[in-house]
Design an enzyme around this catalytic site. Sequence first.
Site, PDB file in Angstrom:
ATOM      1  N   ASN A 151       0.830  -1.217   0.000  1.00 59.09           N
ATOM      2  CA  ASN A 151       0.000   0.000   0.000  1.00 59.09           C
ATOM      3  C   ASN A 151       0.858   1.257   0.000  1.00 59.09           C
ATOM      4  O   ASN A 151       1.959   1.273   0.575  1.00 59.09           O
ATOM      5  CB  ASN A 151      -0.858   0.085   1.273  1.00 59.09           C
ATOM      6  CG  ASN A 151      -1.962  -0.960   1.314  1.00 59.09           C
ATOM      7  OD1 ASN A 151      -2.398  -1.457   0.286  1.00 59.09           O
ATOM      8  ND2 ASN A 151      -2.400  -1.290   2.518  1.00 59.09           N
TER       9      ASN A 151
ATOM     10  N   THR B 111      -0.588 -10.580  20.724  1.00 56.13           N
ATOM     11  CA  THR B 111       0.071  -9.325  21.082  1.00 56.13           C
ATOM     12  C   THR B 111      -0.922  -8.458  21.851  1.00 56.13           C
ATOM     13  O   THR B 111      -2.105  -8.401  21.511  1.00 56.13           O
ATOM     14  CB  THR B 111       0.597  -8.577  19.833  1.00 56.13           C
ATOM     15  OG1 THR B 111      -0.492  -8.305  18.957  1.00 56.13           O
ATOM     16  CG2 THR B 111       1.635  -9.396  19.092  1.00 56.13           C
TER      17      THR B 111
ATOM     18  N   GLY C 145      -0.314  -5.070  23.008  1.00 55.03           N
ATOM     19  CA  GLY C 145       0.066  -3.655  23.078  1.00 55.03           C
ATOM     20  C   GLY C 145       1.002  -3.389  24.244  1.00 55.03           C
ATOM     21  O   GLY C 145       2.021  -4.072  24.401  1.00 55.03           O
TER      22      GLY C 145
ATOM     23  N   ASN D  39       5.257  -4.401   4.883  1.00 54.90           N
ATOM     24  CA  ASN D  39       5.935  -4.117   6.158  1.00 54.90           C
ATOM     25  C   ASN D  39       6.539  -5.398   6.746  1.00 54.90           C
ATOM     26  O   ASN D  39       7.664  -5.392   7.269  1.00 54.90           O
ATOM     27  CB  ASN D  39       4.954  -3.523   7.177  1.00 54.90           C
ATOM     28  CG  ASN D  39       4.371  -2.193   6.727  1.00 54.90           C
ATOM     29  OD1 ASN D  39       4.961  -1.493   5.917  1.00 54.90           O
ATOM     30  ND2 ASN D  39       3.202  -1.835   7.245  1.00 54.90           N
TER      31      ASN D  39
ATOM     32  N   GLU E  25      -5.192  -8.752   3.602  1.00 52.44           N
ATOM     33  CA  GLU E  25      -5.429  -7.571   2.757  1.00 52.44           C
ATOM     34  C   GLU E  25      -5.367  -7.907   1.272  1.00 52.44           C
ATOM     35  O   GLU E  25      -5.296  -6.998   0.444  1.00 52.44           O
ATOM     36  CB  GLU E  25      -4.410  -6.461   3.093  1.00 52.44           C
ATOM     37  CG  GLU E  25      -4.665  -5.797   4.436  1.00 52.44           C
ATOM     38  CD  GLU E  25      -3.776  -4.602   4.712  1.00 52.44           C
ATOM     39  OE1 GLU E  25      -2.649  -4.525   4.190  1.00 52.44           O
ATOM     40  OE2 GLU E  25      -4.211  -3.729   5.481  1.00 52.44           O
TER      41      GLU E  25
ATOM     42  N   ASN F 176      -3.689  -9.753  17.405  1.00 50.32           N
ATOM     43  CA  ASN F 176      -3.878  -8.893  18.581  1.00 50.32           C
ATOM     44  C   ASN F 176      -5.175  -9.272  19.288  1.00 50.32           C
ATOM     45  O   ASN F 176      -5.919 -10.155  18.834  1.00 50.32           O
ATOM     46  CB  ASN F 176      -3.797  -7.418  18.192  1.00 50.32           C
ATOM     47  CG  ASN F 176      -4.956  -6.968  17.315  1.00 50.32           C
ATOM     48  OD1 ASN F 176      -6.038  -7.556  17.314  1.00 50.32           O
ATOM     49  ND2 ASN F 176      -4.730  -5.920  16.543  1.00 50.32           N
TER      50      ASN F 176
ATOM     51  N   GLY G  10       2.379  -6.214  26.470  1.00 50.82           N
ATOM     52  CA  GLY G  10       3.352  -7.193  25.992  1.00 50.82           C
ATOM     53  C   GLY G  10       2.745  -8.203  25.039  1.00 50.82           C
ATOM     54  O   GLY G  10       1.877  -7.867  24.227  1.00 50.82           O
TER      55      GLY G  10
ATOM     56  N   ASP H 130       3.332  -5.302  12.544  1.00 46.29           N
ATOM     57  CA  ASP H 130       4.037  -5.932  11.407  1.00 46.29           C
ATOM     58  C   ASP H 130       5.506  -6.160  11.746  1.00 46.29           C
ATOM     59  O   ASP H 130       6.104  -7.176  11.381  1.00 46.29           O
ATOM     60  CB  ASP H 130       3.932  -5.042  10.159  1.00 46.29           C
ATOM     61  CG  ASP H 130       2.488  -4.801   9.759  1.00 46.29           C
ATOM     62  OD1 ASP H 130       1.646  -5.687   9.992  1.00 46.29           O
ATOM     63  OD2 ASP H 130       2.204  -3.705   9.229  1.00 46.29           O
TER      64      ASP H 130
HETATM   65  O1  RIB Z   1      -0.141  -2.387   9.711  1.00 44.13           O
HETATM   66  C1  RIB Z   1       0.036  -1.110   9.161  1.00 44.13           C
HETATM   67  C2  RIB Z   1      -0.417  -1.093   7.726  1.00 44.13           C
HETATM   68  O2  RIB Z   1      -1.801  -1.328   7.674  1.00 44.13           O
HETATM   69  C3  RIB Z   1      -0.213   0.210   7.012  1.00 44.13           C
HETATM   70  O3  RIB Z   1       1.056   0.319   6.417  1.00 44.13           O
HETATM   71  C4  RIB Z   1      -1.381   0.271   6.044  1.00 44.13           C
HETATM   72  O4  RIB Z   1      -1.011   0.249   4.703  1.00 44.13           O
HETATM   73  C5  RIB Z   1      -2.266  -0.923   6.396  1.00 44.13           C
HETATM   74  O5  RIB Z   1      -2.084  -2.005   5.562  1.00 44.13           O
END
Ligand code: RIB
Length: 296
Positions: A10, A213, A215, A42, A137, A180, A218, A245
């Site tokens: 993205n 996870t 936050g 990421n 995604e 999470n 921990g 990520d």
């Molecule tokens: O986890 C963060 C990401 O979520 C962002 O970089 C955004 O593009 C979404 O995919």
Amino acid sequence: MKVLNFGSLNIDYTYHVSHFVQKGETLLSDMSYVYSGGKGLNQSIALKRAGVDVFHAGAVGTDGNLLVELLKDSGVDTRFIKIFPNIRTGNAIIQNDSQGDNCIIVYGGANQAITKEMADEVLQEFGAGDFLILQNEISEIPYIVEQAHKKGMTIVLNPSPINENIFRINLDFIDCFILNEGEAKALVSLKENEEVLLEQLRKKFPCAEIILTLGEKGSVYAGKEGVIKQEAYKIHAVDTTAAGDTFTGYFLAGRLQGMDVKDALDIASRASAVAVSRKGAAPSIPVREEIFGGGV
Ligand code: RIB
């Protein structure tokens, strides 16, 4: 053993705001940035920066060349990224508030144009014992999971963002979940505290390893190695984008490099703390030397 991340790419449009925009409100942003992002991208960058070779499969439009270039420059193998001439690259609108929190809208674009044929083309290059990493995604995840399972690949799923598409996947084929609290609650349809949540996840997915996870609280692992907890490293939060990520990439890298769960959780927590202290998605992900140098 090869590592394949079949995931999103993205362009992130990030706006710094005093608070998240409310219904009917028009809010001025005092700073805006464009970053490379996407949970898939990421995580590939985090894996590579942590020292693991990774193939990234996915799709962009012609406006997404910068994302492919970033992956290449980072040392990720991009041969399985398709560039569609007539589809826009996926993008995200991110509000980043003064506490460092964010909220994100994702437009799928090319990420949602992945077909079964494309999945077959990619997966034919991988086999038993290879690792597949997925988020939520891109299109055709249920099919990708089915085919990868048939091949005997080890499948890691980060069910993020959580939505109804997750329940179309045969989740019994997942070897490792990294998720999470919100995602975990949705998976087991519960609104319980983390102890009960973990128990329910283990009951529902008895053969899988689970990394939850939490936050600032921990993270916790449950699986073959028992239950192992990790404290979060305290750091001034500037932008939490891509912290999850970064954690995912570094945890998996640790395990693939032969670390025990405790050490892998520790480096993942260090790395995500560094990511939180910096702005942006991909640019915030630390390199290995920053983590092993004991900076955090
Ligand atoms: O986890 C963060 C990401 O979520 C962002 O970089 C955004 O593009 C979404 O995919």
